[in-house]
Design a protein around this motif. Structure first.
Motif, PDB file in Angstrom:
ATOM      1  N   ALA A  16       0.818  -1.071  -0.069  1.00  0.00           N
ATOM      2  CA  ALA A  16      -0.044   0.111  -0.108  1.00  0.00           C
ATOM      3  C   ALA A  16       0.888   1.235   0.307  1.00  0.00           C
ATOM      4  O   ALA A  16       1.754   1.480   0.958  1.00  0.00           O
ATOM      5  N   ALA A  17       0.815   2.054  -0.975  1.00  0.00           N
ATOM      6  CA  ALA A  17       1.525   3.335  -1.104  1.00  0.00           C
ATOM      7  C   ALA A  17       1.259   4.104   0.121  1.00  0.00           C
ATOM      8  O   ALA A  17       2.142   4.886   0.557  1.00  0.00           O
ATOM      9  N   SER A  18       0.287   4.237   0.932  1.00  0.00           N
ATOM     10  CA  SER A  18      -0.213   4.981   1.908  1.00  0.00           C
ATOM     11  C   SER A  18       0.727   4.550   3.053  1.00  0.00           C
ATOM     12  O   SER A  18       1.094   5.577   3.967  1.00  0.00           O
ATOM     13  N   TRP A  19       1.314   3.420   3.118  1.00  0.00           N
ATOM     14  CA  TRP A  19       2.137   3.139   4.213  1.00  0.00           C
ATOM     15  C   TRP A  19       3.364   3.878   4.398  1.00  0.00           C
ATOM     16  O   TRP A  19       3.740   4.115   5.259  1.00  0.00           O
ATOM     17  N   ALA A  21       3.600   7.234   3.897  1.00  0.00           N
ATOM     18  CA  ALA A  21       3.359   8.503   4.657  1.00  0.00           C
ATOM     19  C   ALA A  21       4.229   8.826   5.661  1.00  0.00           C
ATOM     20  O   ALA A  21       4.471   9.945   5.652  1.00  0.00           O
ATOM     21  N   GLU A  24       7.606   9.247   4.946  1.00  0.00           N
ATOM     22  CA  GLU A  24       7.871  10.481   4.197  1.00  0.00           C
ATOM     23  C   GLU A  24       7.734  11.678   5.144  1.00  0.00           C
ATOM     24  O   GLU A  24       8.779  12.741   4.838  1.00  0.00           O
ATOM     25  N   ARG A  25       6.914  11.918   6.142  1.00  0.00           N
ATOM     26  CA  ARG A  25       7.053  12.807   7.021  1.00  0.00           C
ATOM     27  C   ARG A  25       8.257  12.858   7.872  1.00  0.00           C
ATOM     28  O   ARG A  25       8.783  13.951   8.069  1.00  0.00           O
TER      29      ARG A  25
END
Length: 129
Positions: A16-19, A21, A24-25
Motif C-alpha cells: 500500500a502506497a499510503s504506508w 506516508a 515521508e513525514r
C-alpha cells in the motif's frame, strides 16, 4: 554543489502506497532539522527506491559519507541479516564512500522513551468506540 553527507532512512516497504506516508513525514522533518545533509528514503522490498539504487545515486552525485538509519522497531532478520549483507555489497561496490549503519530506531533509548510517552498519554484520551 552537492552535499557531501547523506542520511538514508531505511524502511521495510509495503504494497500500500499510503504506508510510506509516515516515513515521508519523518524524512521531511529530519531534512528540515539537517539542511546541510541530504535525507532520503530507501526500502528493503515492495517499494521504490531500494537501498542499492539510492546509495549508488548519492555516490554518483558526490556524496562520500552516508549514514543508514534502519527505521524498524526491532532488530529482526532484516536488520540482523539482510541489511548487513546489503551494506557489505555496497561498501565493496563503492569503496570511495564511508557507509555507516546505526542501530534500529526502535532499539534506541530516546525512541523507546518517546513511544512510551505516547502510550502513556493515550490513557488520557477517550476511546473512539
Amino acid at each position: 554543489m552537492s552535499q557531501q553527507r547523506a542520511l538514508i532512512l531505511f524502511a521495510h516497504g509495503a504494497r500500500a502506497a499510503s504506508w510510506a506516508a509516515p516515513f515521508e513525514r519523518l524524512r521531511d522533518l529530519t531534512q528540515a532539522r539537517q539542511p546541510g545533509v541530504r535525507v532520503v528514503l530507501a526500502f528493503l522490498e515492495l517499494m521504490q527506491p531500494r537501498l542499492p539504487e539510492v546509495t549508488a545515486a548519492l555516490i554518483a552525485d558526490g556524496v562520500s559519507d552516508i549514514t543508514v538509519v534502519p527505521v524498524f522497531l526491532g532488530q529482526g532478520g532484516h536488520v540482523l541479516r539482510d541489511l548487513p549483507l546489503m551494506v557489505d555489497e555496497l561498501r565493496a561496490a563503492h569503496p570511495q564512500a564511508a557507509i555507516t549503519v546505526v542501530e534500529a530506531a526502535g532499539e534506541n533509548e530516546a525512541v523507546l522513551n518517546a513511544l512510551s510517552d505516547y502510550c502513556v498519554n493515550a490513557l488520557g484520551h477517550p476511546s473512539p468506540d
